[in-house]
Scaffold this active site. Structure first.
Site, mmCIF file in Angstrom:
data_model
loop_
_atom_site.group_PDB
_atom_site.id
_atom_site.type_symbol
_atom_site.label_atom_id
_atom_site.label_comp_id
_atom_site.label_asym_id
_atom_site.label_seq_id
_atom_site.Cartn_x
_atom_site.Cartn_y
_atom_site.Cartn_z
ATOM 1 N N GLY A 47 32.042 3.867 50.774
ATOM 2 C CA GLY A 47 30.853 3.073 51.103
ATOM 3 C C GLY A 47 31.310 1.627 51.285
ATOM 4 N NE ARG A 89 37.724 5.154 54.165
ATOM 5 C CZ ARG A 89 36.517 5.729 54.088
ATOM 6 N NH1 ARG A 89 35.730 5.489 53.058
ATOM 7 N NH2 ARG A 89 36.106 6.543 55.042
ATOM 8 C CD GLN A 196 30.801 11.213 52.936
ATOM 9 O OE1 GLN A 196 30.476 12.225 53.547
ATOM 10 N NE2 GLN A 196 31.796 10.446 53.318
ATOM 11 C CG ASP A 237 31.550 1.971 56.921
ATOM 12 O OD1 ASP A 237 30.562 2.692 56.706
ATOM 13 O OD2 ASP A 237 32.539 1.913 56.155
ATOM 14 C CG ASN A 247 26.648 4.538 59.170
ATOM 15 O OD1 ASN A 247 27.163 4.008 58.178
ATOM 16 N ND2 ASN A 247 25.715 5.464 59.054
HETATM 17 O O1 MRU Z 1 33.400 7.393 54.593
HETATM 18 P P1 MRU Z 1 32.401 6.749 53.697
HETATM 19 O O2 MRU Z 1 31.749 7.677 52.741
HETATM 20 O O3 MRU Z 1 32.969 5.516 53.034
HETATM 21 O O4 MRU Z 1 31.271 6.234 54.691
HETATM 22 C C1 MRU Z 1 30.205 5.502 54.192
HETATM 23 C C2 MRU Z 1 29.171 5.233 55.218
HETATM 24 O O5 MRU Z 1 29.314 5.574 56.369
HETATM 25 C C3 MRU Z 1 27.986 4.455 54.789
HETATM 26 O O6 MRU Z 1 26.889 4.806 55.576
HETATM 27 C C4 MRU Z 1 28.276 2.961 54.960
HETATM 28 O O7 MRU Z 1 29.411 2.579 54.253
HETATM 29 C C5 MRU Z 1 27.148 2.106 54.568
HETATM 30 S S1 MRU Z 1 26.684 2.388 52.910
HETATM 31 C C6 MRU Z 1 26.240 1.132 52.082
#
Ligand code: MRU
Length: 352
Positions: A47, A89, A196, A237, A247
């Site tokens: 996240g 990342r 998730q 993101d 996202n």
């Molecule tokens: O791969 P992840 O689980 O880190 O991806 C997270 C997302 O895509 C969320 O939608 C994004 O970080 C916004 S959450 C506050």
């Protein structure tokens, strides 16, 4: 508890291991910035805002662990540690934003003694984490005004307490609406391949007492076509200067189906997720993760495809600005044209 926190006994950074939820609630401790970087890559924590805060604490650890006696030497070590953390990342803007914030602080302290800088790095990481919670609550208040008194919404990925330091972005809006007495029903996209939605969002909604049903990602279009959905809520993101949003993979298809059915599509982001240096989504790096996440769900040792299958696993996609109804930030609800409203929001946030 918060998704990430500092424990002075150690000192260590503690994180909820999100890979194990909902089956097991386990907190892991990390004592070096390299371990924190690895935890981000392995998605112990994930996240965008949460990994930003984790990286900030990682840099505080690097400061604590450094034996540098001279300030310039300490700052060089912090820059090197920041490079390691930055590479953990690639897509989330918040990671680089958090590291730059701490490095800016360090570089403003050239005439300060190393031990004092160590303390100030930790203080800045703590401040960043505390602010994240406050920012989410502000976004929750703005975003909740967009939802009717009785709403059915679709939510993608996990954007709650786990994806932030605490409270949440899109899930924060759902929480605020629920806490203010609105009747909210959430259709939770399972969010393949790492689930998730099914694992983490459902786990959170259950704790908050918010009614939900899990749907496969493929079912979202069909539910949007029924006419019973009031809004689609997602986080992001990274948001480019023109309003394109990176996202979780699947967001683009969801936005297309929302547009085709005249359902409002909202992205809820702190201004730390906005990257004005990216002119459009084409400038946003998209992480491609290990194919095993697709071929063996949750790497459970039960392959779901023939053993010699190949797979592709982009972790994010780009939703073009034209599919987005509004972007909710801590300084207000932004409407198109986003190239103006995003710039104004950054200026407003920086002037606070
Ligand atoms: O791969 P992840 O689980 O880190 O991806 C997270 C997302 O895509 C969320 O939608 C994004 O970080 C916004 S959450 C506050």
């Amino acid at each position: 508890m918060r998704s990430v926190r500092w424990n002075p006994d150690g000192p260590v950074v503690e994180m909820i291991d999100q890979r194990l939820l909902p089956g097991e609630f386990k907190v892991i401790s990390f004592s070096t910035h390299e371990q924190v970087a690895d935890a981000i890559t392995q998605m112990v924590i994930r996240g965008a805002p949460a990994i930003g805060a984790a990286a900030a604490y990682g840099l505080a650890l690097a400061a604590m662990n450094s034996s540098a006696n001279e300030t310039p030497h300490l700052i060089d070590e912090l820059s090197a540690a920041a490079s390691t953390l930055r590479e953990a990342r690639p897509t989330a803007s918040n990671l680089n934003w958090a590291l730059e914030r701490l490095l800016r602080k360090a570089n403003s302290l050239l005439s300060t003694k190393p031990d004092e800088i160590r303390n100030l790095m930790l203080q800045e990481a703590q401040r960043l984490a505390d602010e994240d919670v406050e920012i989410n609550k502000k976004m929750g208040i703005f975003g909740a005004t967009l939802l009717p008194q009785s709403s059915r919404v679709i939510h993608h990925c996990n954007t709650g307490s786990l994806a932030t330091v605490d409270y949440g972005t899109a899930l924060g809006v759902i929480r605020t609406a629920h806490e203010s007495g609105k009747t909210i029903h959430v259709l939770v996209d399972e969010t393949r391949p790492r689930l998730q939605g099914a694992r983490l969002t459902a786990w959170e909604l259950d704790q908050y007492g918010i009614p939900f049903e899990i749907i496969t990602d493929n079912a979202a279009g069909s539910f949007l076509a029924t006419g019973n959905i009031d809004a689609v809520l997602v986080g992001a993101d990274r948001v480019a200067a023109n309003g394109d949003v990176a996202n979780k993979i699947g967001t683009y298809m969801l936005a297309l189906a929302a547009k085709d059915n005249d359902v409002p599509f909202y992205s809820i982001v702190p201004t730390s997720t906005i990257d004005l240096d990216a002119a459009s989504g084409a400038d946003i790096p998209i992480e491609e993760r290990d194919p095993s996440e697709v071929l063996d769900l949750m790497k459970a040792g039960r392959p779901i495809a023939p053993s010699d299958s190949r797979a592709r696993n982009p972790a994010f996609d780009i939703t073009p600005y034209r599919l987005i109804t509004a972007i909710v930030t801590e300084v207000g609800i932004l409407r198109p044209p986003f190239e103006n409203s995003l710039r104004e929001a950054i200026e407003k946030a920086q002037s606070k």
